[in-house]
Design a protein around this motif. Structure first.
Motif, PDB file in Angstrom:
ATOM      1  N   PHE A   1      25.461 -57.382 -19.135  1.00  0.00           N
ATOM      2  CA  PHE A   1      26.101 -56.072 -19.128  1.00  0.00           C
ATOM      3  C   PHE A   1      25.108 -54.923 -19.141  1.00  0.00           C
ATOM      4  O   PHE A   1      25.400 -53.860 -18.608  1.00  0.00           O
ATOM      5  CB  PHE A   1      27.073 -55.946 -20.307  1.00  0.00           C
ATOM      6  CG  PHE A   1      28.397 -56.582 -20.030  1.00  0.00           C
ATOM      7  CD1 PHE A   1      29.442 -55.838 -19.502  1.00  0.00           C
ATOM      8  CD2 PHE A   1      28.583 -57.924 -20.255  1.00  0.00           C
ATOM      9  CE1 PHE A   1      30.655 -56.436 -19.223  1.00  0.00           C
ATOM     10  CE2 PHE A   1      29.799 -58.530 -19.969  1.00  0.00           C
ATOM     11  CZ  PHE A   1      30.844 -57.783 -19.451  1.00  0.00           C
TER      12      PHE A   1
ATOM     13  N   TYR B   1      22.970 -69.057 -15.427  1.00  0.00           N
ATOM     14  CA  TYR B   1      24.396 -69.150 -15.720  1.00  0.00           C
ATOM     15  C   TYR B   1      25.251 -68.851 -14.494  1.00  0.00           C
ATOM     16  O   TYR B   1      26.364 -69.332 -14.379  1.00  0.00           O
ATOM     17  CB  TYR B   1      24.777 -68.228 -16.880  1.00  0.00           C
ATOM     18  CG  TYR B   1      24.600 -68.902 -18.220  1.00  0.00           C
ATOM     19  CD1 TYR B   1      25.677 -69.532 -18.839  1.00  0.00           C
ATOM     20  CD2 TYR B   1      23.370 -68.959 -18.833  1.00  0.00           C
ATOM     21  CE1 TYR B   1      25.516 -70.182 -20.047  1.00  0.00           C
ATOM     22  CE2 TYR B   1      23.193 -69.595 -20.037  1.00  0.00           C
ATOM     23  CZ  TYR B   1      24.270 -70.210 -20.647  1.00  0.00           C
ATOM     24  OH  TYR B   1      24.109 -70.860 -21.841  1.00  0.00           O
ATOM     25  N   SER B   2      24.733 -68.044 -13.565  1.00  0.00           N
ATOM     26  CA  SER B   2      25.546 -67.746 -12.391  1.00  0.00           C
ATOM     27  C   SER B   2      25.504 -68.882 -11.373  1.00  0.00           C
ATOM     28  O   SER B   2      26.130 -68.828 -10.336  1.00  0.00           O
ATOM     29  CB  SER B   2      25.114 -66.428 -11.755  1.00  0.00           C
ATOM     30  OG  SER B   2      23.795 -66.521 -11.312  1.00  0.00           O
TER      31      SER B   2
ATOM     32  N   TYR C   1      25.960 -62.740 -11.092  1.00  0.00           N
ATOM     33  CA  TYR C   1      26.847 -62.709 -12.246  1.00  0.00           C
ATOM     34  C   TYR C   1      27.401 -64.100 -12.511  1.00  0.00           C
ATOM     35  O   TYR C   1      27.386 -64.953 -11.621  1.00  0.00           O
ATOM     36  CB  TYR C   1      27.986 -61.697 -12.061  1.00  0.00           C
ATOM     37  CG  TYR C   1      28.762 -61.763 -10.766  1.00  0.00           C
ATOM     38  CD1 TYR C   1      29.815 -62.648 -10.611  1.00  0.00           C
ATOM     39  CD2 TYR C   1      28.456 -60.912  -9.714  1.00  0.00           C
ATOM     40  CE1 TYR C   1      30.540 -62.688  -9.433  1.00  0.00           C
ATOM     41  CE2 TYR C   1      29.174 -60.941  -8.527  1.00  0.00           C
ATOM     42  CZ  TYR C   1      30.219 -61.836  -8.395  1.00  0.00           C
ATOM     43  OH  TYR C   1      30.937 -61.880  -7.232  1.00  0.00           O
ATOM     44  N   GLU C   2      27.881 -64.346 -13.747  1.00  0.00           N
ATOM     45  CA  GLU C   2      28.338 -65.691 -14.064  1.00  0.00           C
ATOM     46  C   GLU C   2      29.844 -65.846 -14.026  1.00  0.00           C
ATOM     47  O   GLU C   2      30.345 -66.955 -14.059  1.00  0.00           O
ATOM     48  CB  GLU C   2      27.764 -66.282 -15.339  1.00  0.00           C
ATOM     49  CG  GLU C   2      27.430 -65.425 -16.556  1.00  0.00           C
ATOM     50  CD  GLU C   2      28.522 -64.526 -17.036  1.00  0.00           C
ATOM     51  OE1 GLU C   2      28.429 -63.325 -16.703  1.00  0.00           O
ATOM     52  OE2 GLU C   2      29.447 -64.959 -17.754  1.00  0.00           O
TER      53      GLU C   2
ATOM     54  N   GLU D   1      35.116 -62.182 -14.093  1.00  0.00           N
ATOM     55  CA  GLU D   1      35.566 -61.323 -15.182  1.00  0.00           C
ATOM     56  C   GLU D   1      34.458 -60.384 -15.640  1.00  0.00           C
ATOM     57  O   GLU D   1      34.703 -59.206 -15.847  1.00  0.00           O
ATOM     58  CB  GLU D   1      36.064 -62.172 -16.359  1.00  0.00           C
ATOM     59  CG  GLU D   1      37.429 -62.808 -16.143  1.00  0.00           C
ATOM     60  CD  GLU D   1      37.385 -64.057 -15.289  1.00  0.00           C
ATOM     61  OE1 GLU D   1      36.270 -64.573 -15.016  1.00  0.00           O
ATOM     62  OE2 GLU D   1      38.464 -64.532 -14.870  1.00  0.00           O
ATOM     63  N   SER D   2      33.230 -60.919 -15.781  1.00  0.00           N
ATOM     64  CA  SER D   2      32.192 -60.001 -16.266  1.00  0.00           C
ATOM     65  C   SER D   2      31.753 -59.039 -15.162  1.00  0.00           C
ATOM     66  O   SER D   2      31.424 -57.889 -15.442  1.00  0.00           O
ATOM     67  CB  SER D   2      31.014 -60.725 -16.909  1.00  0.00           C
ATOM     68  OG  SER D   2      30.643 -61.837 -16.197  1.00  0.00           O
TER      69      SER D   2
ATOM     70  N   TYR E   1      33.748 -57.795 -12.940  1.00  0.00           N
ATOM     71  CA  TYR E   1      34.789 -56.770 -12.936  1.00  0.00           C
ATOM     72  C   TYR E   1      34.594 -55.798 -14.097  1.00  0.00           C
ATOM     73  O   TYR E   1      34.604 -54.578 -13.910  1.00  0.00           O
ATOM     74  CB  TYR E   1      36.168 -57.430 -13.019  1.00  0.00           C
ATOM     75  CG  TYR E   1      37.300 -56.455 -13.278  1.00  0.00           C
ATOM     76  CD1 TYR E   1      37.918 -55.788 -12.220  1.00  0.00           C
ATOM     77  CD2 TYR E   1      37.739 -56.198 -14.569  1.00  0.00           C
ATOM     78  CE1 TYR E   1      38.930 -54.879 -12.451  1.00  0.00           C
ATOM     79  CE2 TYR E   1      38.754 -55.295 -14.806  1.00  0.00           C
ATOM     80  CZ  TYR E   1      39.352 -54.644 -13.751  1.00  0.00           C
ATOM     81  OH  TYR E   1      40.352 -53.747 -13.973  1.00  0.00           O
ATOM     82  N   ALA E   2      34.387 -56.342 -15.308  1.00  0.00           N
ATOM     83  CA  ALA E   2      34.261 -55.486 -16.495  1.00  0.00           C
ATOM     84  C   ALA E   2      33.081 -54.536 -16.336  1.00  0.00           C
ATOM     85  O   ALA E   2      33.149 -53.364 -16.703  1.00  0.00           O
ATOM     86  CB  ALA E   2      34.084 -56.345 -17.742  1.00  0.00           C
ATOM     87  N   LYS E   3      32.000 -55.044 -15.743  1.00  0.00           N
ATOM     88  CA  LYS E   3      30.823 -54.195 -15.604  1.00  0.00           C
ATOM     89  C   LYS E   3      31.041 -53.100 -14.569  1.00  0.00           C
ATOM     90  O   LYS E   3      30.733 -51.935 -14.813  1.00  0.00           O
ATOM     91  CB  LYS E   3      29.626 -55.055 -15.224  1.00  0.00           C
ATOM     92  CG  LYS E   3      28.339 -54.283 -15.309  1.00  0.00           C
ATOM     93  CD  LYS E   3      27.154 -55.199 -15.200  1.00  0.00           C
ATOM     94  CE  LYS E   3      25.878 -54.393 -15.233  1.00  0.00           C
ATOM     95  NZ  LYS E   3      24.725 -55.238 -14.938  1.00  0.00           N
TER      96      LYS E   3
ATOM     97  N   PHE F   1      40.830 -60.964  -7.565  1.00  0.00           N
ATOM     98  CA  PHE F   1      40.060 -59.806  -8.000  1.00  0.00           C
ATOM     99  C   PHE F   1      39.954 -58.778  -6.880  1.00  0.00           C
ATOM    100  O   PHE F   1      39.834 -57.595  -7.122  1.00  0.00           O
ATOM    101  CB  PHE F   1      38.680 -60.225  -8.508  1.00  0.00           C
ATOM    102  CG  PHE F   1      38.724 -60.610  -9.952  1.00  0.00           C
ATOM    103  CD1 PHE F   1      38.558 -59.655 -10.933  1.00  0.00           C
ATOM    104  CD2 PHE F   1      38.997 -61.915 -10.324  1.00  0.00           C
ATOM    105  CE1 PHE F   1      38.636 -59.998 -12.259  1.00  0.00           C
ATOM    106  CE2 PHE F   1      39.082 -62.259 -11.651  1.00  0.00           C
ATOM    107  CZ  PHE F   1      38.904 -61.301 -12.625  1.00  0.00           C
TER     108      PHE F   1
ATOM    109  N   LEU G   1      37.193 -60.390 -21.588  1.00  0.00           N
ATOM    110  CA  LEU G   1      36.953 -60.660 -20.178  1.00  0.00           C
ATOM    111  C   LEU G   1      38.185 -61.164 -19.438  1.00  0.00           C
ATOM    112  O   LEU G   1      38.511 -60.658 -18.380  1.00  0.00           O
ATOM    113  CB  LEU G   1      35.798 -61.655 -20.035  1.00  0.00           C
ATOM    114  CG  LEU G   1      34.436 -61.097 -20.458  1.00  0.00           C
ATOM    115  CD1 LEU G   1      33.346 -62.132 -20.249  1.00  0.00           C
ATOM    116  CD2 LEU G   1      34.100 -59.827 -19.686  1.00  0.00           C
TER     117      LEU G   1
END
Lengths: 258, 346, 285
Positions: free
Chosen positions: A205, A219-220, B56-57, B60-61, B63-65, B83, C245
C-alpha cells in the motif's frame, strides 16, 4: 556430562527444525520441476533465468536497501527511547508505551491503509521515503521491547555513580548503557531487518511504481505459481549471509590473536 | 564501522543514478509472471517508451490502493472480470480508443462484449480462464463426475479443495439451483447459502494460491480447479484433469484497463496494441499456461496446447458457463455469508 | 539548558514525535472511521453510527477471536519451551561462537516467508518428507494428514516466530551475574532451586518481552492460516483483512481492529496485575 549432551542435542534439533525448509528450497532451486513437489532431475536453468531477470534482482536489491536503512534508523530511535523510558520518569511515558502497543497490535492491513491515508494528507509521493517511514514505524516497538527488557533489573546505582563523577548524559549513554545494551541492540537490529525484509501488506500500500520490493513480487506470483527463480534467489541470499557469518568469525579470530 | 559507511554510500549512489533517462514512462501494474521475461524491453527498444512493471497480489488490494490514492501514478492495470465493471461504474477507468488499436481485430469475438463491459469500451481481454471440477483420475472414475452436485457427496468429508473466493463458491450453489451466478436477489442468495452450509463439512481447504499445488502434492483428489492450473498440473501428473460441470463453469477474464488518472495515454495504447500482436499474445499464453483471447495468436501456439479441451473449451461450454460481473451492493451479502461459511468448521 | 537535559529531551522527543505522527495520527483516523458508515462506491460515507461496534457482538467474531487467542497461546508456549533452554544453552557456550550461533538462527528468516511456507508444505505434505520418514521408521502405516490442520498452523507459527522468542531471551539470560548463581550454590541450593529462585526471576523481563513479540504478531499471521491452514483455521488477522479488502467495509474493519487492541490491552493488563500480585506474595512469604 549427560546434561551437556542433552543441551547439545537440543541445539542441533532446533537448527534442524529451522533449516529443513531452507534445505528443501535450496534443493528445489536445482529441481527441474516447477512446483518442487517431486524431483524431476537436476537443472541450473532457474539460476540462468534469475540472472536475466533484472526486475527480480532489482526488487531484491531494493528490499535489502530498505531493510538496512529501516532497521538501522529504528534501532537508533528505539534504543534512545528505551533508555529514556528506563532511566527517567516523565509525563508521556504511558502514552509512548501505549502507542508502541498499538503498533504491535495493529493488523497489517489497518496499518497499511491508515499510513497510506496519512501520506496522502501529507502530500508525500509514494516510493522509497514512504516505504522507509512505514518500515521504521513497525520496527520500533520490537527494538524498544528488546532493549528495555535487557536494561530492566539493571542497577540504577551505576548510573547515579556516573552522574556523581560528573559524566554527562551522553557520556553515560555511550560509556555505560550502550555496552550493556549491545547484545539487545544487535538482536533488535536483526529482528527489525527480518521484519522489514519480509513485509508484504504494508509495503503493497505505501510504495509506488518507482520502488518495487521483493516480497510484493513474490506474493503476486501466487496466481500462476511461484517461479523457482525465487528459490534460486533465496539460495543466493542465504549463501551470501552465511559467508558473512564465516567472514565475521574469521575477523573475530584474527582480532583476538592481535 | 567504515565498511558500513562505504556500503551506505554505495547504496545512496545507486539510488540516485537509478532514475531513468527515457522521455516517456508507463507504469504497468499487473500480476507477476503475467509478462514473459524480456518482452517489455523489446517494446522499449521498438518505441523508446520505458515500462515500469510493478505487481500486486490480489485484485482487492489493487482496487483499494487505486481507490484511495487517486494520483496513483499507474497507467495500465489488469483487473479480473467483475473488478472491471465495478471500477467502470465508479468512474475509476477511462475509455480505450479502439481506433488506436490496429490489433484489436485479433481478439476472439466470442469472448468480447460480455456483461461486465458491453462493447469493451473500458477493457481489452488479456488472459482468460475457467474454474471447474478438478479430478485425480488415479482414484476417481472420470465418467462419474459431471455436476457441481458431485462435490456434495458425503463420501468426500474433509477432502475437498475449494477456491478461496466468495463469488466462485456461490457460483456452484446458484447454478445448481438454476439461478444466475450474478444474482443480486437476497432470497436466492439465502437459499444458496443454505445449500453451501451442507457442503462445508466436505471442505479440506479454501485454496488461495495456484490450485495446481495441492493436487500435485496429493493433498486433494477432488474439488474446484482452474483450467490453467490443470494444464500445469498435468505436466507433473497426467492423472489430474478437469471437468466442465453441466450446470456451467465459472469464467473469468483478466483485462487491460487504463485508470482514470493515467498519463501518457497514447503510449499506453501503443503498449496495449503491442500486447495484442499475435506473436506477443502467444508468448504470454505459453508463459502463463492459460488460454489467450487472441484468435490470431492461437494459430501460432503448439498443437497440443490448442487442442487441449481443458485449456480451450468449445464455444458451447463457454456459452453454458458464466462470466462474473459486479453485483453492486449485493457483494456484501455474498461476502458476509462466505465469512460465516468459512468459520463454520472452526 | 545543560547538555544532559538536551540529550534526554532529544531521545524522548524523537520517539514521541515519530509515534505521534506515524502512529497516533493514522490511528485517530481509524477511530473516526470506525464511527462512520460503509459505502459501496466511495468506501466510507460521513454518517455517524455505532452500528459497527454493535455488530461485533456477532458470535462469529467471538469464535474467531477465541480461536486465535488459543492458537497464539499454544504457539507462544511452545516457542518459550523450545526457546528458553535453547537461549540458555547458547549463553553457556564460549563467547566466541555465541554470535555465530545467534546469527544462524536469524539467517533462515531472510528468506521470504511465502517461500519458507512452501518449504514447510513440502515437509508436512501427505507425500512429504515427514510422512516418508515416519513411514520408513514404521512409526505409522499410513501417511498422516498434517496440512490444513491446526497442527500445521501451529507448526508454522512456531517456525516463523521462534527467533522473536530466542533473541530477547538470550539478551536477558546472558546478562545474569554468574556470581549470583555461584552464591546460591554455595548456600546449598539445588540446581532446580537456583533456577527457580534466581535465574527465572532475573530473566522474567526477557520472558515477557519474548512472549509479547511472539503472541501479538501470531494473532495477525493471516498468510499462515491461509496457506497451511487452508483458510479454515482462521486467525483474527484474516478476519480483519477480509473486512478491508474483500468486504470493503472499512468502518467495520476499523471498529474490529480497535476493539481487538483494547481487548488485548485489557488481557495483558490483567496478566500484569495477576503476575505482580503473585510476585508480591512470593516476596512476602
Amino acid at each position: 556430562m549427560l546434561k551437556r549432551h542433552i543441551s547439545k542435542v537440543l541445539l542441533l534439533l532446533v537448527y534442524i527444525y529451522l533449516y529443513t525448509p531452507i534445505f528443501i528450497l535450496i534443493g528445489n532451486s536445482f529441481n527441474a520441476s516447477k512446483y518442487g513437489l517431486k524431483w524431476n532431475g537436476f537443472t541450473t536453468k532457474w539460476y540462468e533465468l534469475l540472472w536475466n531477470n533484472d526486475t527480480l534482482l532489482q526488487a531484491a536489491f531494493n528490499s535489502i536497501t530498505i531493510a538496512v536503512f529501516a532497521s538501522s534508523i529504528a534501532v537508533a530511535i528505539g534504543t534512545l527511547g528505551a533508555v529514556a523510558l528506563f532511566k527517567h520518569q516523565f509525563k508521556g511515558k504511558k502514552f509512548i508505551s501505549g502507542l508502541l502497543f498499538v503498533v504491535m497490535m495493529s493488523p497489517d492491513i489497518v496499518m497499511a491503509i491508515s499510513l497510506l491515508a496519512l501520506f496522502i494528507i501529507l502530500g508525500l509521493e509514494l516510493g522509497f521515503v514512504t516505504l522507509l517511514i512505514s518500515h521504521i514505524t513497525f520496527c520500533i516497538p520490537f527494538v524498544v521491547i528488546t532493549v528495555y527488557s535487557r536494561l530492566s533489573n539493571f542497577d540504577n546505582a551505576i548510573l547515579e555513580a556516573g552522574k556523581d563523577l560528573g559524566a554527562t548524559e551522553a557520556t553515560i549513554f555511550k560509556r555505560i548503557i550502550l555496552p550493556i545494551a549491545k547484545p539487545a541492540i544487535i538482536a533488535s537490529w536483526l529482528l527489525s531487518f527480518t521484519l522489514s525484509l519480509d513485509d508484504v501488506i504494508v509495503s503493497s500500500f505505501v510504495t509506488g511504481p518507482s520502488f518495487e520490493v521483493l516480497p510484493l513480487k513474490i506474493y503476486s506470483m501466487v496466481k500462476v505459481g511461484v517461479s523457482p527463480e525465487v528459490n534460486a534467489l533465496a539460495t543466493m541470499m542465504i549463501l551470501i549471509s552465511i559467508s558473512f557469518v564465516i567472514a565475521a568469525a574469521l575477523i573475530n579470530k584474527s582480532d583476538k590473536s592481535v | 564501522m567504515n565498511m558500513f559507511k562505504t556500503a551506505i554510500k554505495c547504496v545512496a549512489a545507486a539510488l540516485l543514478f537509478s532514475s531513468s533517462a527515457y522521455a516517456t514512462t508507463i507504469n504497468f501494474y499487473n500480476w507477476s509472471e503475467y509478462i514473459p521475461p524480456g518482452l517489455l524491453s523489446r517494446f522499449t527498444e521498438e518505441t523508446g517508451i520505458k515500462v515500469v512493471y510493478s505487481t500486486y497480489e490480489s485484485n482487492e488490494s489493487m482496487y483499494a490502493k487505486l481507490k484511495t490514492y487517486d494520483k496513483n501514478g499507474y497507467d495500465l492495470v489488469v483487473p479480473s472480470t467483475y473488478f472491471i465493471s465495478k471500477m467502470k461504474k465508479e468512474d475509476m477507468l477511462q475509455e480505450i480508443d479502439h481506433n488506436k488499436l490496429t490489433n484489436y481485430k485479433n481478439l476472439d469475438p466470442s469472448l468480447l462484449n460480455k456483461e461486465y463491459d458491453l462493447g469493451n469500451r473500458y477493457s481489452i481481454p488479456y488472459i482468460w480462464g475457467a474454474t471447474g471440477i478438478g479430478v485425480n483420475t488415479a482414484d476417481i472414475d472420470l465418467a462419474s463426475v459431471t455436476s457441481w452436485t458431485d462435490l456434495w457427496d458425503p463420501k468426500w468429508k474433509g477432502q475437498l479443495l475449494l477456491t478461496d473466493d466468495a463469488r466462485e463458491i456461490f457460483h456452484m450453489a446458484l447454478k445448481i439451483q438454476g439461478h444466475s451466478a450474478n444474482t443480486q436477489d437476497e432470497t436466492e442468495l439465502a437459499q444458496a447459502y443454505e445449500l453451501l452450509k451442507e457442503l462445508m463439512p466436505n471442505v479440506l481447504v479454501f485454496n488461495s494460491d495456484t490450485p495446481a499445488n495441492p493436487y500435485i502434492a496429493g493433498e486433494v483428489e477432488f474439488g474446484m480447479i482452474w483450467n490453467g492450473s490443470t494444464y500445469m498440473a498435468q505436466q507433473e501428473d497426467s492423472d489430474i484433469t478437469m471437468v466442465y460441470p453441466k450446470e456451467g463453469a465459472v469464467f473469468w477474464m483478466d483485462s487491460l484497463a487504463i485508470p482514470k488518472n493515467a498519463k501518457n495515454v497514447d503510449a499506453v495504447h501503443k503498449l496495449i496494441d503491442f500486447l495484442l500482436r499475435p506473436e506477443v499474445a502467444a508468448e504470454v499464453a505459453l508463459e502463463i499456461g492459460y488460454p489467450t483471447p487472441n484468435s490470431a495468436a492461437k494459430k501460432l501456439l503448439p498443437k497440443e496446447f490448442i487442442e487441449n479441451k481443458i485449456i480451450f473449451p468449445d464455444a458451447e461450454t463457454i456459452a453454458n458457463g458464466e462470466f462474473h460481473s459486479d453485483v453492486g451492493e449485493a457483494n456484501i451479502i455474498y461476502e458476509r455469508y462466505y465469512e460465516k461459511l468459512k468459520a463454520q468448521n472452526l | 539548558m545543560n547538555n544532559s537535559s538536551m540529550f534526554k529531551r532529544f531521545s524522548i522527543g524523537i520517539l514521541l514525535v515519530w509515534l505521534s505522527v506515524f502512529v497516533l495520527l493514522p490511528n485517530l483516523m481509524i477511530i473516526v472511521t470506525s464511527f462512520l458508515t460503509r459505502d459501496d462506491a466511495n468506501l466510507i460515507s460521513l454518517t455517524f453510527t455505532l452500528d459497527n461496534y454493535v455488530r461485533l457482538f456477532d458470535p462469529l467474531y467471538f469464535k474467531v477471536l477465541t480461536h486465535s487467542v488459543y492458537m497464539a497461546s499454544i504457539a507462544t508456549f511452545i516457542c518459550l519451551i523450545i526457546g528458553y533452554p535453547f537461549a540458555y544453552t547458547i549463553s553457556q557456550l564460549p563467547k566466541k561462537i555465541r554470535p555465530i550461533l545467534l546469527f544462524l538462527i536469524i539467517v533462515p528468516f531472510w528468506t521470504n516467508s511465502l517461500i519458507r511456507t512452501y518449504g514447510i508444505k513440502v515437509l508436512l505434505a501427505k507425500k512429504g518428507l515427514l510422512n516418508a520418514l515416519l513411514l520408513n521408521l514404521h512409526i505409522i502405516d499410513e501417511p498422516l494428514r498434517m496440512m490444513y490442520t491446526e497442527f500445521a498452523v501451529i507448526f508454522a507459527l512456531v517456525y516463523i516466530l521462534l527467533p522473536f522468542m530466542i533473541l530477547p531471551l538470550y539478551s536477558s539470560i546472558e546478562k545474569i551475574d554468574k556470581s549470583l548463581i555461584e552464591a546460591a550454590k554455595d548456600l546449598g541450593a539445588s540446581k532446580f532451586t537456583t533456577f527457580l529462585k534466581v535465574e527465572l526471576p532475573l530473566t522474567l523481563p526477557g520472558i515477557i518481552a519474548g512472549m509479547l513479540l511472539v503472541f501479538l504478531p501470531a494473532m495477525g499471521m493471516f498468510y499462515i492460516a491461509d496457506l497451511v491452514g487452508g483458510a479454515k483455521n482462521l486467525l483474527i488477522g484474516n478476519t480483519i483483512k477480509t473486512q478491508f479488502l474483500n468486504i470493503r467495509d472499512w468502518p467495520f474493519g476499523s471498529a474490529a481492529s480497535i476493539t481487538l487492541t483494547v481487548f488485548m490491552a485489557g488481557l495483558l493488563f490483567f496478566y500484569y496485575k495477576v503476575g505482580k500480585s503473585i510476585k508480591n506474595r512470593g516476596n512476602n512469604a
